[in-house]
Design a protein around this motif. Structure first.
Motif, PDB file in Angstrom:
ATOM      1  N   ARG A  77       0.836  -1.207   0.000  1.00 32.00           N
ATOM      2  CA  ARG A  77       0.000   0.000   0.000  1.00 32.00           C
ATOM      3  C   ARG A  77       0.869   1.253   0.000  1.00 32.00           C
ATOM      4  O   ARG A  77       0.585   2.209  -0.735  1.00 32.00           O
ATOM      5  N   VAL A  78       1.902   1.271   0.812  1.00 31.82           N
ATOM      6  CA  VAL A  78       2.798   2.431   0.878  1.00 31.82           C
ATOM      7  C   VAL A  78       3.524   2.621  -0.453  1.00 31.82           C
ATOM      8  O   VAL A  78       3.714   3.745  -0.924  1.00 31.82           O
ATOM      9  N   ALA A  79       3.926   1.514  -1.080  1.00 33.22           N
ATOM     10  CA  ALA A  79       4.610   1.599  -2.373  1.00 33.22           C
ATOM     11  C   ALA A  79       3.693   2.198  -3.439  1.00 33.22           C
ATOM     12  O   ALA A  79       4.109   3.041  -4.239  1.00 33.22           O
ATOM     13  N   LEU A  80       2.420   1.766  -3.455  1.00 35.31           N
ATOM     14  CA  LEU A  80       1.462   2.324  -4.401  1.00 35.31           C
ATOM     15  C   LEU A  80       1.236   3.803  -4.124  1.00 35.31           C
ATOM     16  O   LEU A  80       1.210   4.630  -5.053  1.00 35.31           O
ATOM     17  N   PHE A  81       1.088   4.158  -2.849  1.00 36.23           N
ATOM     18  CA  PHE A  81       0.886   5.573  -2.494  1.00 36.23           C
ATOM     19  C   PHE A  81       2.067   6.429  -2.961  1.00 36.23           C
ATOM     20  O   PHE A  81       1.860   7.523  -3.514  1.00 36.23           O
ATOM     21  N   SER A  82       3.268   5.970  -2.751  1.00 37.82           N
ATOM     22  CA  SER A  82       4.457   6.731  -3.158  1.00 37.82           C
ATOM     23  C   SER A  82       4.481   6.949  -4.671  1.00 37.82           C
ATOM     24  O   SER A  82       4.839   8.027  -5.157  1.00 37.82           O
ATOM     25  N   LYS A  83       4.081   5.916  -5.412  1.00 38.15           N
ATOM     26  CA  LYS A  83       4.030   6.031  -6.875  1.00 38.15           C
ATOM     27  C   LYS A  83       2.983   7.068  -7.293  1.00 38.15           C
ATOM     28  O   LYS A  83       3.236   7.905  -8.177  1.00 38.15           O
ATOM     29  N   LEU A  84       1.828   7.025  -6.653  1.00 37.73           N
ATOM     30  CA  LEU A  84       0.767   7.974  -6.975  1.00 37.73           C
ATOM     31  C   LEU A  84       1.166   9.403  -6.620  1.00 37.73           C
ATOM     32  O   LEU A  84       0.942  10.341  -7.396  1.00 37.73           O
ATOM     33  N   ARG A  85       1.762   9.578  -5.458  1.00 36.77           N
ATOM     34  CA  ARG A  85       2.118  10.927  -4.988  1.00 36.77           C
ATOM     35  C   ARG A  85       3.125  11.590  -5.922  1.00 36.77           C
ATOM     36  O   ARG A  85       2.959  12.763  -6.278  1.00 36.77           O
ATOM     37  N   LEU A  86       4.130  10.853  -6.335  1.00 43.34           N
ATOM     38  CA  LEU A  86       5.163  11.434  -7.201  1.00 43.34           C
ATOM     39  C   LEU A  86       4.577  11.837  -8.553  1.00 43.34           C
ATOM     40  O   LEU A  86       4.851  12.933  -9.067  1.00 43.34           O
ATOM     41  N   ALA A  87       3.749  10.978  -9.121  1.00 43.80           N
ATOM     42  CA  ALA A  87       3.209  11.260 -10.457  1.00 43.80           C
ATOM     43  C   ALA A  87       2.195  12.396 -10.435  1.00 43.80           C
ATOM     44  O   ALA A  87       2.258  13.333 -11.239  1.00 43.80           O
ATOM     45  N   ARG A 216       0.131  -1.289 -13.098  1.00 45.09           N
ATOM     46  CA  ARG A 216       0.489  -0.495 -14.271  1.00 45.09           C
ATOM     47  C   ARG A 216      -0.365   0.768 -14.360  1.00 45.09           C
ATOM     48  O   ARG A 216      -1.486   0.824 -13.856  1.00 45.09           O
ATOM     49  N   TRP A 217       0.189   1.754 -15.072  1.00 46.26           N
ATOM     50  CA  TRP A 217      -0.507   3.026 -15.206  1.00 46.26           C
ATOM     51  C   TRP A 217      -1.816   2.877 -15.972  1.00 46.26           C
ATOM     52  O   TRP A 217      -2.763   3.624 -15.725  1.00 46.26           O
ATOM     53  N   ARG A 218      -1.889   1.920 -16.870  1.00 43.00           N
ATOM     54  CA  ARG A 218      -3.138   1.746 -17.612  1.00 43.00           C
ATOM     55  C   ARG A 218      -4.247   1.218 -16.705  1.00 43.00           C
ATOM     56  O   ARG A 218      -5.428   1.323 -17.043  1.00 43.00           O
ATOM     57  N   GLU A 219      -3.869   0.647 -15.556  1.00 48.12           N
ATOM     58  CA  GLU A 219      -4.862   0.243 -14.557  1.00 48.12           C
ATOM     59  C   GLU A 219      -5.179   1.386 -13.603  1.00 48.12           C
ATOM     60  O   GLU A 219      -6.268   1.447 -13.036  1.00 48.12           O
ATOM     61  N   ILE A 220      -4.225   2.303 -13.418  1.00 52.23           N
ATOM     62  CA  ILE A 220      -4.378   3.389 -12.455  1.00 52.23           C
ATOM     63  C   ILE A 220      -5.149   4.568 -13.036  1.00 52.23           C
ATOM     64  O   ILE A 220      -6.090   5.081 -12.419  1.00 52.23           O
ATOM     65  N   LEU A 221      -4.759   5.006 -14.232  1.00 58.95           N
ATOM     66  CA  LEU A 221      -5.285   6.261 -14.779  1.00 58.95           C
ATOM     67  C   LEU A 221      -6.790   6.267 -15.029  1.00 58.95           C
ATOM     68  O   LEU A 221      -7.433   7.310 -14.845  1.00 58.95           O
TER      69      LEU A 221
END
Length: 430
Positions: A77-87, A216-221
Protein backbone atom coordinates in the motif's frame (compact mmCIF):
# COMPACT_ATOMS: atom_id res chain seq x y z
CA UNK A 1 -20.87 3.29 18.20
CA UNK A 2 -18.47 0.37 17.87
CA UNK A 3 -18.86 0.43 14.10
CA UNK A 4 -16.01 2.10 12.16
CA UNK A 5 -18.65 3.36 9.72
CA UNK A 6 -20.50 5.21 12.49
CA UNK A 7 -17.32 6.53 14.15
CA UNK A 8 -15.94 7.66 10.80
CA UNK A 9 -19.19 9.36 9.87
CA UNK A 10 -19.37 11.21 13.18
CA UNK A 11 -15.73 12.32 12.94
CA UNK A 12 -16.22 13.61 9.41
CA UNK A 13 -19.52 15.24 10.40
CA UNK A 14 -17.75 17.10 13.20
CA UNK A 15 -15.03 18.31 10.86
CA UNK A 16 -17.46 19.28 8.12
CA UNK A 17 -19.73 21.07 10.60
CA UNK A 18 -16.78 23.02 11.99
CA UNK A 19 -15.54 23.88 8.51
CA UNK A 20 -18.93 25.08 7.33
CA UNK A 21 -19.63 27.12 10.44
CA UNK A 22 -16.31 28.83 9.82
CA UNK A 23 -17.38 29.11 6.18
CA UNK A 24 -20.46 31.05 7.28
CA UNK A 25 -18.16 33.37 9.23
CA UNK A 26 -15.95 33.76 6.15
CA UNK A 27 -18.92 34.58 3.92
CA UNK A 28 -20.33 36.96 6.56
CA UNK A 29 -16.97 38.75 6.61
CA UNK A 30 -17.03 38.89 2.79
CA UNK A 31 -20.54 40.33 2.92
CA UNK A 32 -19.50 42.93 5.50
CA UNK A 33 -16.47 44.07 3.50
CA UNK A 34 -17.79 43.69 -0.07
CA UNK A 35 -21.59 43.43 0.01
CA UNK A 36 -22.96 42.80 -3.50
CA UNK A 37 -20.72 45.35 -5.24
CA UNK A 38 -18.30 44.82 -8.15
CA UNK A 39 -15.42 43.51 -6.02
CA UNK A 40 -17.76 40.87 -4.58
CA UNK A 41 -18.57 39.76 -8.14
CA UNK A 42 -14.83 39.50 -8.93
CA UNK A 43 -14.19 37.34 -5.86
CA UNK A 44 -17.23 35.14 -6.58
CA UNK A 45 -16.32 34.38 -10.21
CA UNK A 46 -12.68 33.63 -9.25
CA UNK A 47 -13.06 31.68 -6.00
CA UNK A 48 -16.19 29.75 -7.03
CA UNK A 49 -14.75 28.01 -10.13
CA UNK A 50 -11.32 27.49 -8.52
CA UNK A 51 -12.93 25.96 -5.44
CA UNK A 52 -14.92 23.70 -7.78
CA UNK A 53 -11.73 22.70 -9.63
CA UNK A 54 -9.96 21.83 -6.38
CA UNK A 55 -12.99 19.88 -5.21
CA UNK A 56 -13.08 17.92 -8.48
CA UNK A 57 -9.38 17.00 -8.18
CA UNK A 58 -9.57 16.18 -4.48
CA UNK A 59 -12.65 13.98 -4.77
CA UNK A 60 -11.23 12.28 -7.87
CA UNK A 61 -8.15 11.23 -5.91
CA UNK A 62 -10.13 10.04 -2.89
CA UNK A 63 -12.83 8.07 -4.69
CA UNK A 64 -10.48 6.65 -7.30
CA UNK A 65 -7.75 5.40 -4.99
CA UNK A 66 -9.38 4.45 -1.66
CA UNK A 67 -10.64 1.14 -3.13
CA UNK A 68 -7.27 0.52 -4.82
CA UNK A 69 -5.27 1.27 -1.67
CA UNK A 70 -7.71 -0.78 0.42
CA UNK A 71 -7.06 -3.80 -1.81
CA UNK A 72 -3.33 -3.55 -1.03
CA UNK A 73 -1.84 -4.28 2.35
CA UNK A 74 1.12 -3.16 4.42
CA UNK A 75 4.20 -2.16 2.44
CA UNK A 76 2.49 -2.73 -0.92
CA UNK A 77 0.00 0.00 0.00
CA UNK A 78 2.80 2.43 0.88
CA UNK A 79 4.61 1.60 -2.37
CA UNK A 80 1.46 2.32 -4.40
CA UNK A 81 0.89 5.57 -2.49
CA UNK A 82 4.46 6.73 -3.16
CA UNK A 83 4.03 6.03 -6.87
CA UNK A 84 0.77 7.97 -6.97
CA UNK A 85 2.12 10.93 -4.99
CA UNK A 86 5.16 11.43 -7.20
CA UNK A 87 3.21 11.26 -10.46
CA UNK A 88 0.18 13.31 -9.50
CA UNK A 89 2.24 16.03 -7.82
CA UNK A 90 3.48 16.98 -11.31
CA UNK A 91 -0.06 16.75 -12.69
CA UNK A 92 -1.36 19.20 -10.09
CA UNK A 93 1.55 21.59 -10.65
CA UNK A 94 0.78 21.53 -14.38
CA UNK A 95 -2.92 22.25 -13.74
CA UNK A 96 -1.99 25.22 -11.55
CA UNK A 97 0.42 26.59 -14.18
CA UNK A 98 -2.18 26.24 -16.94
CA UNK A 99 -4.84 28.10 -14.92
CA UNK A 100 -2.38 30.92 -14.19
CA UNK A 101 -1.39 31.17 -17.86
CA UNK A 102 -4.90 31.19 -19.35
CA UNK A 103 -6.61 33.20 -16.58
CA UNK A 104 -7.59 36.18 -18.82
CA UNK A 105 -9.27 33.91 -21.39
CA UNK A 106 -10.80 31.83 -18.62
CA UNK A 107 -12.54 34.87 -17.16
CA UNK A 108 -14.05 35.74 -20.54
CA UNK A 109 -15.78 32.35 -20.46
CA UNK A 110 -16.60 32.16 -16.73
CA UNK A 111 -17.72 35.77 -16.30
CA UNK A 112 -18.66 37.29 -19.67
CA UNK A 113 -20.80 40.01 -18.06
CA UNK A 114 -18.15 41.62 -15.84
CA UNK A 115 -16.85 45.09 -16.69
CA UNK A 116 -13.15 45.53 -17.58
CA UNK A 117 -12.00 46.55 -14.10
CA UNK A 118 -13.84 43.73 -12.32
CA UNK A 119 -12.54 41.24 -14.88
CA UNK A 120 -8.94 42.37 -14.32
CA UNK A 121 -9.31 41.90 -10.54
CA UNK A 122 -10.88 38.46 -11.09
CA UNK A 123 -7.92 37.40 -13.25
CA UNK A 124 -5.45 38.35 -10.51
CA UNK A 125 -7.55 36.58 -7.89
CA UNK A 126 -7.82 33.30 -9.77
CA UNK A 127 -4.06 33.31 -10.34
CA UNK A 128 -3.44 33.63 -6.61
CA UNK A 129 -6.06 31.01 -5.81
CA UNK A 130 -4.53 28.56 -8.34
CA UNK A 131 -1.48 28.27 -6.08
CA UNK A 132 -3.65 26.15 -3.76
CA UNK A 133 -4.31 23.42 -6.35
CA UNK A 134 -1.05 21.40 -5.96
CA UNK A 135 -1.36 21.43 -2.16
CA UNK A 136 -5.02 20.38 -2.21
CA UNK A 137 -4.48 17.64 -4.77
CA UNK A 138 -1.50 16.04 -3.03
CA UNK A 139 -3.29 16.31 0.35
CA UNK A 140 -6.17 14.32 -1.17
CA UNK A 141 -3.81 11.39 -1.83
CA UNK A 142 -2.90 11.44 1.86
CA UNK A 143 -6.62 11.41 2.65
CA UNK A 144 -7.07 8.27 0.56
CA UNK A 145 -4.21 6.59 2.44
CA UNK A 146 -5.60 7.61 5.85
CA UNK A 147 -9.14 6.53 4.92
CA UNK A 148 -7.95 2.99 4.24
CA UNK A 149 -6.74 2.89 7.85
CA UNK A 150 -10.10 4.27 9.09
CA UNK A 151 -8.28 7.44 10.25
CA UNK A 152 -10.80 10.16 9.43
CA UNK A 153 -9.77 12.76 12.02
CA UNK A 154 -6.73 14.32 10.28
CA UNK A 155 -8.67 14.76 7.03
CA UNK A 156 -11.93 16.08 8.47
CA UNK A 157 -10.81 19.68 8.99
CA UNK A 158 -9.64 20.59 5.48
CA UNK A 159 -12.43 23.11 4.90
CA UNK A 160 -12.01 24.47 8.42
CA UNK A 161 -8.32 25.11 7.78
CA UNK A 162 -9.05 26.92 4.51
CA UNK A 163 -11.65 29.09 6.16
CA UNK A 164 -9.56 29.93 9.22
CA UNK A 165 -6.64 31.15 7.14
CA UNK A 166 -8.92 33.00 4.72
CA UNK A 167 -10.54 34.83 7.64
CA UNK A 168 -7.21 35.62 9.31
CA UNK A 169 -5.71 36.94 6.08
CA UNK A 170 -8.78 39.03 5.26
CA UNK A 171 -8.86 40.61 8.71
CA UNK A 172 -5.12 41.31 8.91
CA UNK A 173 -4.39 42.30 5.29
CA UNK A 174 -7.62 43.99 4.18
CA UNK A 175 -6.35 47.55 4.58
CA UNK A 176 -3.12 46.76 2.71
CA UNK A 177 -4.24 44.66 -0.27
CA UNK A 178 -8.05 44.63 -0.17
CA UNK A 179 -9.90 41.74 -1.83
CA UNK A 180 -6.64 39.90 -2.64
CA UNK A 181 -6.30 39.02 1.06
CA UNK A 182 -9.04 36.39 0.64
CA UNK A 183 -7.07 34.59 -2.09
CA UNK A 184 -3.79 34.65 -0.16
CA UNK A 185 -5.44 33.20 2.95
CA UNK A 186 -7.14 30.46 0.93
CA UNK A 187 -3.86 29.36 -0.67
CA UNK A 188 -2.03 29.44 2.67
CA UNK A 189 -4.71 27.25 4.27
CA UNK A 190 -4.29 24.59 1.57
CA UNK A 191 -0.55 24.29 2.27
CA UNK A 192 -1.13 24.11 6.03
CA UNK A 193 -3.58 21.24 5.54
CA UNK A 194 -1.05 19.40 3.35
CA UNK A 195 1.57 19.73 6.09
CA UNK A 196 -0.91 18.43 8.66
CA UNK A 197 -1.94 15.25 6.79
CA UNK A 198 1.69 14.54 5.88
CA UNK A 199 2.56 14.68 9.58
CA UNK A 200 -0.42 12.44 10.43
CA UNK A 201 0.69 9.79 7.91
CA UNK A 202 4.39 9.80 8.85
CA UNK A 203 4.21 6.55 10.86
CA UNK A 204 2.72 4.69 7.88
CA UNK A 205 5.21 6.21 5.43
CA UNK A 206 8.26 5.26 7.54
CA UNK A 207 8.15 1.71 6.21
CA UNK A 208 11.51 0.57 4.82
CA UNK A 209 12.46 -1.82 2.01
CA UNK A 210 9.33 -1.07 0.05
CA UNK A 211 8.52 -3.56 -2.72
CA UNK A 212 8.22 -2.41 -6.29
CA UNK A 213 4.70 -1.34 -7.24
CA UNK A 214 3.69 -3.58 -10.15
CA UNK A 215 0.31 -1.98 -10.79
CA UNK A 216 0.49 -0.49 -14.27
CA UNK A 217 -0.51 3.03 -15.21
CA UNK A 218 -3.14 1.75 -17.61
CA UNK A 219 -4.86 0.24 -14.56
CA UNK A 220 -4.38 3.39 -12.46
CA UNK A 221 -5.28 6.26 -14.78
CA UNK A 222 -8.86 5.22 -15.68
CA UNK A 223 -9.78 5.28 -11.98
CA UNK A 224 -9.60 9.08 -11.46
CA UNK A 225 -10.62 9.74 -15.07
CA UNK A 226 -14.16 8.50 -14.48
CA UNK A 227 -14.62 10.51 -11.31
CA UNK A 228 -12.98 13.54 -12.93
CA UNK A 229 -15.58 13.56 -15.71
CA UNK A 230 -18.35 12.96 -13.18
CA UNK A 231 -17.30 15.75 -10.82
CA UNK A 232 -16.61 18.17 -13.67
CA UNK A 233 -20.09 17.49 -15.07
CA UNK A 234 -21.71 18.30 -11.74
CA UNK A 235 -19.53 21.38 -11.31
CA UNK A 236 -20.51 22.72 -14.73
CA UNK A 237 -24.12 22.93 -13.56
CA UNK A 238 -23.25 25.73 -11.11
CA UNK A 239 -20.49 27.18 -13.30
CA UNK A 240 -22.98 27.83 -16.11
CA UNK A 241 -25.44 29.45 -13.68
CA UNK A 242 -22.68 31.70 -12.28
CA UNK A 243 -21.60 32.76 -15.78
CA UNK A 244 -25.20 33.52 -16.74
CA UNK A 245 -25.64 35.55 -13.53
CA UNK A 246 -22.81 37.94 -14.49
CA UNK A 247 -24.92 39.04 -17.47
CA UNK A 248 -27.99 39.67 -15.30
CA UNK A 249 -26.51 42.79 -13.69
CA UNK A 250 -23.97 43.91 -11.05
CA UNK A 251 -24.06 42.00 -7.79
CA UNK A 252 -25.92 39.00 -9.22
CA UNK A 253 -22.86 36.70 -9.27
CA UNK A 254 -22.06 37.69 -5.68
CA UNK A 255 -25.69 37.05 -4.66
CA UNK A 256 -25.50 33.60 -6.24
CA UNK A 257 -22.30 32.87 -4.30
CA UNK A 258 -23.96 33.83 -1.01
CA UNK A 259 -26.81 31.47 -1.93
CA UNK A 260 -24.30 28.71 -2.59
CA UNK A 261 -23.30 28.98 1.06
CA UNK A 262 -26.94 28.31 1.95
CA UNK A 263 -26.89 25.23 -0.28
CA UNK A 264 -23.27 24.23 0.33
CA UNK A 265 -23.38 24.07 4.14
CA UNK A 266 -26.21 21.50 4.42
CA UNK A 267 -24.91 19.71 1.31
CA UNK A 268 -21.44 19.27 2.81
CA UNK A 269 -22.81 18.26 6.21
CA UNK A 270 -25.15 15.74 4.60
CA UNK A 271 -22.98 14.31 1.81
CA UNK A 272 -19.37 14.29 3.02
CA UNK A 273 -19.76 12.34 6.30
CA UNK A 274 -22.13 9.81 4.74
CA UNK A 275 -20.27 9.30 1.47
CA UNK A 276 -16.70 9.41 2.78
CA UNK A 277 -17.32 7.00 5.64
CA UNK A 278 -19.45 4.79 3.37
CA UNK A 279 -16.70 4.48 0.74
CA UNK A 280 -14.26 2.13 2.55
CA UNK A 281 -17.16 0.08 3.94
CA UNK A 282 -18.68 -0.49 0.49
CA UNK A 283 -15.23 -1.24 -0.94
CA UNK A 284 -14.78 -3.86 1.80
CA UNK A 285 -18.17 -5.47 1.11
CA UNK A 286 -17.39 -5.52 -2.60
CA UNK A 287 -14.06 -7.24 -1.98
CA UNK A 288 -15.97 -9.90 0.00
CA UNK A 289 -18.52 -10.28 -2.86
CA UNK A 290 -21.31 -9.15 -0.52
CA UNK A 291 -23.01 -6.87 -3.06
CA UNK A 292 -26.48 -7.47 -1.68
CA UNK A 293 -25.37 -6.13 1.72
CA UNK A 294 -23.67 -3.19 0.01
CA UNK A 295 -26.85 -2.25 -1.89
CA UNK A 296 -28.89 -2.58 1.31
CA UNK A 297 -26.51 -0.15 3.02
CA UNK A 298 -26.71 2.26 0.05
CA UNK A 299 -30.53 2.13 0.00
CA UNK A 300 -30.79 3.01 3.68
CA UNK A 301 -28.33 5.86 3.32
CA UNK A 302 -30.12 7.36 0.30
CA UNK A 303 -33.50 7.16 2.07
CA UNK A 304 -32.08 8.97 5.10
CA UNK A 305 -30.39 11.59 2.93
CA UNK A 306 -33.59 12.23 0.93
CA UNK A 307 -35.61 12.77 4.08
CA UNK A 308 -33.08 15.22 5.53
CA UNK A 309 -32.58 17.07 2.22
CA UNK A 310 -36.29 17.65 1.56
CA UNK A 311 -36.97 18.78 5.13
CA UNK A 312 -33.88 21.01 5.19
CA UNK A 313 -34.69 22.59 1.82
CA UNK A 314 -38.27 23.36 2.83
CA UNK A 315 -37.12 24.94 6.09
CA UNK A 316 -34.46 27.04 4.31
CA UNK A 317 -36.90 28.34 1.69
CA UNK A 318 -39.46 29.23 4.34
CA UNK A 319 -37.06 31.21 6.55
CA UNK A 320 -34.59 32.45 3.92
CA UNK A 321 -35.21 36.18 4.36
CA UNK A 322 -34.69 36.44 8.17
CA UNK A 323 -31.79 33.96 8.01
CA UNK A 324 -29.93 35.97 5.35
CA UNK A 325 -30.55 39.22 7.22
CA UNK A 326 -29.31 37.69 10.47
CA UNK A 327 -26.15 36.24 8.94
CA UNK A 328 -25.06 38.91 6.48
CA UNK A 329 -26.92 42.22 6.77
CA UNK A 330 -24.24 44.53 8.16
CA UNK A 331 -21.50 46.75 6.76
CA UNK A 332 -21.66 46.88 2.94
CA UNK A 333 -24.36 44.19 2.85
CA UNK A 334 -27.54 46.29 2.90
CA UNK A 335 -31.26 45.50 3.07
CA UNK A 336 -31.32 45.61 -0.74
CA UNK A 337 -28.59 42.95 -0.75
CA UNK A 338 -30.72 40.79 1.54
CA UNK A 339 -33.70 41.04 -0.80
CA UNK A 340 -31.53 40.21 -3.82
CA UNK A 341 -29.91 37.15 -2.23
CA UNK A 342 -33.27 35.95 -0.87
CA UNK A 343 -34.80 36.13 -4.35
CA UNK A 344 -31.91 34.20 -5.92
CA UNK A 345 -32.12 31.52 -3.21
CA UNK A 346 -35.77 30.89 -4.08
CA UNK A 347 -34.70 29.33 -7.37
CA UNK A 348 -31.36 27.96 -6.21
CA UNK A 349 -32.38 26.29 -2.94
CA UNK A 350 -33.97 23.09 -4.36
CA UNK A 351 -30.59 22.24 -5.92
CA UNK A 352 -29.74 20.81 -2.48
CA UNK A 353 -32.13 17.87 -2.91
CA UNK A 354 -31.02 16.63 -6.32
CA UNK A 355 -27.33 17.39 -5.78
CA UNK A 356 -27.05 15.57 -2.44
CA UNK A 357 -28.84 12.45 -3.72
CA UNK A 358 -26.73 12.34 -6.90
CA UNK A 359 -23.54 12.65 -4.85
CA UNK A 360 -24.31 9.90 -2.33
CA UNK A 361 -25.61 7.46 -4.95
CA UNK A 362 -22.75 8.14 -7.37
CA UNK A 363 -19.98 7.85 -4.81
CA UNK A 364 -21.42 4.55 -3.65
CA UNK A 365 -21.42 3.27 -7.24
CA UNK A 366 -17.80 4.34 -7.69
CA UNK A 367 -16.92 2.27 -4.63
CA UNK A 368 -18.66 -0.67 -6.32
CA UNK A 369 -16.60 -0.04 -9.47
CA UNK A 370 -19.72 0.87 -11.47
CA UNK A 371 -18.62 4.25 -12.87
CA UNK A 372 -20.70 4.61 -16.03
CA UNK A 373 -24.12 5.45 -14.50
CA UNK A 374 -22.71 8.31 -12.37
CA UNK A 375 -20.74 9.71 -15.32
CA UNK A 376 -23.80 9.69 -17.58
CA UNK A 377 -26.07 11.15 -14.88
CA UNK A 378 -23.56 13.92 -14.03
CA UNK A 379 -23.86 15.36 -17.53
CA UNK A 380 -27.65 15.60 -17.33
CA UNK A 381 -27.93 18.59 -14.90
CA UNK A 382 -25.89 21.04 -17.00
CA UNK A 383 -27.72 20.07 -20.22
CA UNK A 384 -31.12 20.53 -18.56
CA UNK A 385 -29.87 23.74 -16.88
CA UNK A 386 -28.81 25.29 -20.20
CA UNK A 387 -32.12 24.38 -21.86
CA UNK A 388 -34.31 25.65 -18.98
CA UNK A 389 -32.29 28.83 -18.31
CA UNK A 390 -32.11 29.91 -21.94
CA UNK A 391 -35.74 28.96 -22.49
CA UNK A 392 -36.87 31.18 -19.60
CA UNK A 393 -34.31 33.84 -20.56
CA UNK A 394 -35.03 36.02 -17.54
CA UNK A 395 -32.59 38.23 -15.61
CA UNK A 396 -34.95 38.37 -12.63
CA UNK A 397 -33.11 37.05 -9.53
CA UNK A 398 -35.73 34.44 -8.62
CA UNK A 399 -35.23 32.71 -12.01
CA UNK A 400 -31.39 32.69 -12.03
CA UNK A 401 -31.00 29.33 -10.25
CA UNK A 402 -34.13 27.50 -11.39
CA UNK A 403 -32.30 25.74 -14.22
CA UNK A 404 -29.66 24.38 -11.82
CA UNK A 405 -32.37 23.04 -9.48
CA UNK A 406 -34.38 21.35 -12.24
CA UNK A 407 -31.16 19.95 -13.71
CA UNK A 408 -30.00 18.42 -10.41
CA UNK A 409 -33.36 16.78 -9.74
CA UNK A 410 -33.51 15.41 -13.29
CA UNK A 411 -29.95 14.07 -12.96
CA UNK A 412 -30.86 12.10 -9.83
CA UNK A 413 -34.00 10.71 -11.48
CA UNK A 414 -31.93 9.46 -14.42
CA UNK A 415 -29.32 7.91 -12.10
CA UNK A 416 -31.97 6.23 -9.94
CA UNK A 417 -33.61 4.65 -12.98
CA UNK A 418 -30.25 3.38 -14.29
CA UNK A 419 -29.45 1.75 -10.94
CA UNK A 420 -32.91 0.19 -10.75
CA UNK A 421 -32.56 -1.17 -14.29
CA UNK A 422 -29.07 -2.67 -13.76
CA UNK A 423 -29.16 -3.89 -10.14
CA UNK A 424 -30.33 -7.42 -10.85
CA UNK A 425 -27.64 -7.91 -13.50
CA UNK A 426 -24.92 -6.54 -11.19
CA UNK A 427 -25.95 -8.94 -8.43
CA UNK A 428 -25.92 -11.90 -10.83
CA UNK A 429 -22.46 -10.92 -12.12
CA UNK A 430 -21.15 -10.77 -8.56
Amino acid sequence: MGSPLVRGGLTLAGGVLTGNLLGVVRVALTAYLLGTHNRADSLAVAMGPLDTLNGVLINSMVFAFVPMLTACGGRERVALFSKLRLAFMWVFLAVSAIVIAIAPWLMRVLAPGLNADSSRVAVNLIRLLALSTPAGGVAALYWALLYTERRFGPTAFYQATLNIFTILAAVSLWRQIGVYAFAIGYAAGAFVQLAFVHYAARSTLNAVNLPRCDIRWREILPKPAFFLVYAAGLGLNITFTRAYATQAGPGMAAALEYCMRGVGVPLAILVNPLANSLLPEIARLRSLFRLRAAFHLIDRTIALAALIAVAGCGFALLFRMPAIALLFQRGNFTADSTRLVSAVFLGMGPTLIGWSLIEITSRSLFALDRPWPPVIAALVPVVVNVIVTLRIGSSQPQWIGIGASVGALTGFAVLFLMVLWNRKRWLEEA
